[in-house]
Design an enzyme around this catalytic site. Sequence first.
Site, PDB file in Angstrom:
ATOM      1  CD  GLU A  92     -64.284  -6.816  27.657  1.00 35.48           C
ATOM      2  OE1 GLU A  92     -64.794  -7.595  28.205  1.00 35.48           O
ATOM      3  OE2 GLU A  92     -64.619  -6.260  26.730  1.00 35.48           O
ATOM      4  CB  CYS A 105     -63.965 -11.932  36.189  1.00 37.27           C
ATOM      5  SG  CYS A 105     -63.342 -12.861  34.377  1.00 37.27           S
ATOM      6  CB  CYS A 112     -56.497 -13.627  24.378  1.00 40.02           C
ATOM      7  SG  CYS A 112     -55.909 -15.550  24.666  1.00 40.02           S
ATOM      8  CB  CYS A 116     -61.118 -19.620  22.159  1.00 41.87           C
ATOM      9  SG  CYS A 116     -59.843 -20.280  23.174  1.00 41.87           S
ATOM     10  CB  CYS A 119     -63.001 -16.401  22.728  1.00 45.63           C
ATOM     11  SG  CYS A 119     -62.311 -14.936  24.019  1.00 45.63           S
ATOM     12  CB  CYS A 331     -64.352 -12.725  28.076  1.00 49.10           C
ATOM     13  SG  CYS A 331     -62.831 -11.912  28.502  1.00 49.10           S
TER      14      CYS A 331
END
Length: 344
Positions: A92, A105, A112, A116, A119, A331
């Site tokens: 993205e 961004c 990832c 988190c 997230c 995100c």
Amino acid sequence: MSAIEPLLGQSARDLTAWVVERGQPSFRGKQLHNWIYNKGVRSLADITVFSKAWRERVQDSPVGRSEIVERSESRDGTVKLLLGLEDGETIETVGIPSRDRLTVCVSSQVGCGMACDFCATGKGGLKRNLAVHEIVDQVLTVQAECDRRVSNIVFMGMGEPLQNFPNVLSALRCFNEDIGIGQRHITVSTIGIPKQIRRFAQQQLQVTLAVSLHAPNQSLRHQLIPSADRYPIERLIADCRAYVDITGRRVSFEYILLGGVNDAIQHAEQLADLVGGFQSHVNLLLYNPISEADYQRPAPDRVERFLQRLQERRVAASLRRSRGLDRDAACGQLRRRQLTGLSG
């Protein structure tokens, strides 16, 4: 991915050497550079200043552009793109326009590995690092979609930039030298990777370092960011202080306010104790809810009290307003929806 190195991400010197090796005069390197970075060409076949015969000889050489898989635009003009890469993975990128600037961004990894808890990207795990051309392409793609020049870049998309250190550094050089975006208009955000903040400081860049803190103590940070157990918060802050000493530039701390979790007055007090006394700034952000996590946006009065307490403690702090809330703002949401087949 292609075994042939894409041209996007290469410097003017590199592109000049490339065309000379293929029988062209050196001035053609500047033309190729212009077509790639200023005109945003996607294929060598479209560069009409080169002869058709030569273009046919080098037609297998990739520029390194991605394809738009999905486009989502919010009422405030924020444009979110899901980009398809050569190996079938998706990432993205987001264009955030305002009256006098266009901020992109960018993502630095496919997925990832920081995990988190709040997230959407972290729910899918890490697939791989992005190559330099895959990072740079995001800016050129947003620029074309918004039909205006990009003025600012934030590495706050998918992934942990300091885990992809060499490619992120090369992309920073490219943004600055080839696209013409000043380093002071670029922000690199990190959860914090042991030894990498000091390593980043040694580069003596003029970019802004933003550290995603999200909690004022180690136990709560570990709850929100399980990977944080490898980097105790006291050591993280010590490295941030060292960054300021080495570079002379302040550190920004990103702090997502989660309703009833990290938004109490005592959390503001702890945060002030943690980041006070050196050159820093706290950016407060309101949580963008996702279906995979049971967190909520904080009540407006708690946000106001939190910010006010930081300011009373002489901590430089501000509240960043959310953009694109009506269109999968968090995100990783577009990508997860595409991977899982969830409806929008």
